[in-house]
Design a protein around this motif. Structure first.
Motif, PDB file in Angstrom:
ATOM      1  N   GLN A   1       0.805  -1.212   0.000  1.00  0.00           N
ATOM      2  CA  GLN A   1       0.000   0.000   0.000  1.00  0.00           C
ATOM      3  C   GLN A   1       0.847   1.274   0.000  1.00  0.00           C
ATOM      4  N   ARG A   2       2.062   1.177   0.469  1.00  0.00           N
ATOM      5  CA  ARG A   2       2.930   2.365   0.552  1.00  0.00           C
ATOM      6  C   ARG A   2       4.192   2.105  -0.274  1.00  0.00           C
ATOM      7  N   THR A   3       4.169   2.542  -1.506  1.00  0.00           N
ATOM      8  CA  THR A   3       5.289   2.320  -2.416  1.00  0.00           C
ATOM      9  C   THR A   3       6.130   3.573  -2.631  1.00  0.00           C
ATOM     10  N   ASN A   4       5.734   4.666  -1.977  1.00  0.00           N
ATOM     11  CA  ASN A   4       6.435   5.932  -2.168  1.00  0.00           C
ATOM     12  C   ASN A   4       6.537   6.657  -0.828  1.00  0.00           C
ATOM     13  N   ILE A   5       7.721   7.189  -0.547  1.00  0.00           N
ATOM     14  CA  ILE A   5       7.895   8.052   0.626  1.00  0.00           C
ATOM     15  C   ILE A   5       8.576   9.334   0.170  1.00  0.00           C
TER      16      ILE A   5
END
Length: 159
Positions: free
Chosen positions: A147-151
Motif C-alpha cells: 500500500q505504501r510504495t512511495n515516501i
C-alpha cells in the motif's frame, strides 16, 4: 545475574526473529560526497520474483540480473529529479543478496528526497520493506509495503 540472563535471552530472540516478514532493507547514505544505496534482499524472495516475472534468462548471472531488476523498480529523486542509479557491486551473505548502487553527488541543498519502490509487488500479495535514510542530520527508517510504495522526506527540517 538472572536479570542479565533474561535480558540477553530477549535480545537474542529479537535478533533471531527481527528480520522475519521483511523481504528487503534499503539504506541511503552519504559516503565521500556521494549518495549510496545499499539493498539487502532475501535470496529466496528475489529468486521467486525473478522466476515469476520472467525477468532473467537461464544463462544470465543471478546477481547481475537481480541488480538490474531492482534498479528498474527503485527510484530515488531529489526535488523531483530522478537520480541515476549506477550498479557497483553485489555479494551474498547468510541467505541475503546485497547490492550496492551509487546515486551521484550528494545533493545536500535539496529540499525533498523521494523514494519509490515497487520491488516484490509483482510476485507477493503482501510484503514489507524497510527504507533507512541517513543523509545529513536525517537518520530515519520508513516501512514500505504493497500500500505504501512511495515516501517523501523533507530535507529542510534538519534540527
Amino acid at each position: 545475574m538472572r536479570f542479565t540472563a533474561v535480558i540477553f535471552l530477549m535480545c537474542w530472540a529479537f535478533q533471531l526473529f527481527g528480520h522475519e516478514g521483511h523481504q528487503a532493507f534499503y539504506r541511503i547514505t552519504e559516503e565521500n560526497g556521494q549518495l549510496v544505496l545499499l539493498v539487502k534482499m532475501d535470496m529466496p524472495d528475489v529468486e521467486t520474483c525473478l522466476e515469476q516475472e520472467n525477468f532473467c534468462g537461464k544463462d544470465q548471472e543471478l546477481k547481475w540480473c537481480a541488480a538490474t531488476w531492482a534498479g528498474n523498480l527503485l527510484a530515488v529523486k531529489i526535488d523531483g529529479k530522478e537520480l541515476d542509479e549506477q550498479f557497483e557491486t553485489s555479494y551474498t551473505e547468510m541467505g541475503h543478496l546485497i547490492l550496492r548502487y551509487t546515486l551521484g553527488k550528494a545533493h545536500i541543498e535539496g529540499k525533498t528526497l523521494e523514494v519509490s519502490n515497487f520491488c516484490f509487488l509483482g510476485s507477493f500479495n503482501t510484503y514489507d520493506n524497510i527504507v533507512q535514510i541517513s543523509v545529513g542530520s536525517i537518520d530515519q527508517g520508513y516501512m514500505m509495503n504493497e500500500q505504501r510504495t512511495n515516501i517523501k522526506i523533507d530535507l529542510t527540517n534538519r534540527s
